[in-house]
Enzyme design. Sequence first.
Site, PDB file in Angstrom:
ATOM      1  N   CYS B  64       0.800  -1.223   0.000  1.00 38.31           N
ATOM      2  CA  CYS B  64       0.000   0.000   0.000  1.00 38.31           C
ATOM      3  C   CYS B  64       0.835   1.277   0.000  1.00 38.31           C
ATOM      4  O   CYS B  64       0.285   2.365   0.004  1.00 38.31           O
ATOM      5  CB  CYS B  64      -1.007  -0.008   1.149  1.00 38.31           C
ATOM      6  SG  CYS B  64      -0.326  -0.542   2.691  1.00 38.31           S
ATOM      7  N   CYS B 133      -1.632  -3.373   8.686  1.00 38.07           N
ATOM      8  CA  CYS B 133      -1.260  -2.096   9.308  1.00 38.07           C
ATOM      9  C   CYS B 133      -0.764  -2.327  10.732  1.00 38.07           C
ATOM     10  O   CYS B 133       0.202  -1.707  11.174  1.00 38.07           O
ATOM     11  CB  CYS B 133      -2.444  -1.138   9.340  1.00 38.07           C
ATOM     12  SG  CYS B 133      -3.026  -0.690   7.711  1.00 38.07           S
TER      13      CYS B 133
END
Lengths: 206, 184
Positions: B64, B133
């Site tokens: 990402c 994350c």
Amino acid sequence: MLRSSASRLSLRFAAKPAVDFSSVRPESASVQLPSSTTYYDVLNVPYDGSAFDVDLVRLKKSFRDLQRIIHPDKWSGKGDTAQETAAEMSGIVNRAYGILTNPYTRAEYILQLEGVPIEEQDNIEDPSLIMEVMETREELDGAEDRTQVEQIRLDNLSKINDLLPRLSAAVADKDWGAVKEATIRLKYLQGIDQAAQAWPNQPFDH
Amino acid sequence: MLRSALAKTVLNANTRGTRVVVPQVLARGYHEKVISHYEKPRNVGSLPKNAPDVGTGLVGAPACGDVMKLQIRVDENGIISDVKFKTFGCGSAIASSSYMTERVKGLSLEDAEKIKNTEIAKELCLPPVKLHCSMLAEDAIRSAIRDYRKKRTNLSNPKQTGFIDVSQSAATGETVATAHPSSV
């Protein structure tokens, strides 16, 4: 190739079995492309496994030609099923166009087609890239005016311009490791570009 | 000329053009805890990365394009006395690192490195697609601890391997080489 008539809507992808979208029930699951059909097939541009670059003019023409026929507005008043099917087909064509025009998503898609996708867990083994990206992001974050931001953006864009031919060469060589590395670098550089465009706000992309 | 060529690339590069829309966070179903950290991140900033009592972790998520920097200051008892972070990425990445800084402050290095990403994910109610994350935050603290320990080892054995120090005077051009043989 695409055929349409007032009552039927079907889409034939180059050299592949026809996909008869009219058989799809709108209330059921969404239109699925056959697994052998690629986004290149959808837009009728060739991918021979060695070319990263695409003919953007041809891509755009193909995209427009398709949308001229399958845009859902053209199917209003011809029944809900036809219109919903058109909407789904139109969505697929949009997606194909979006993926193939952006160099990063195209590279990512090629890696996927070649069976070596970038995984979420992939670890970056190149700390210097992370450091470089962090420095630029911090510089951008601390920028005081638009001129400074534009300079950062231009420097970053020239890095992207240097990278694309390398990416293209790596695809031609089928050096998937190098393609992956260049694709990841491109992702970070595009992130910097988006942040520069969003300045002074924070980009929020996902 | 260069500019127009560059601008063209940008057009290519940005068909998925993205803009700042904070309410989108809500629309995308983030949990309120994520939003709280995203809007008011704790312990944002930097510590002097060359200081002997500071460890720096720098990590990235290639899928990402996020980058995260997490720094710890460790006191003489091996306790994390200060912690700062900078994350350029999505709301979940910011929230994960922000939460991590709160969580590790006051902990020993041993306890801090035991923190699992699953704990962060649970605390912030991260959806499965955002688990990476929290992994990034776990990688960041471990990398900071590793960096700190490496620094301490180097400090306690500065001349372990032996080296030759060569310097040249800018004024006279005279070159001086001093041998520091291995102390073994």
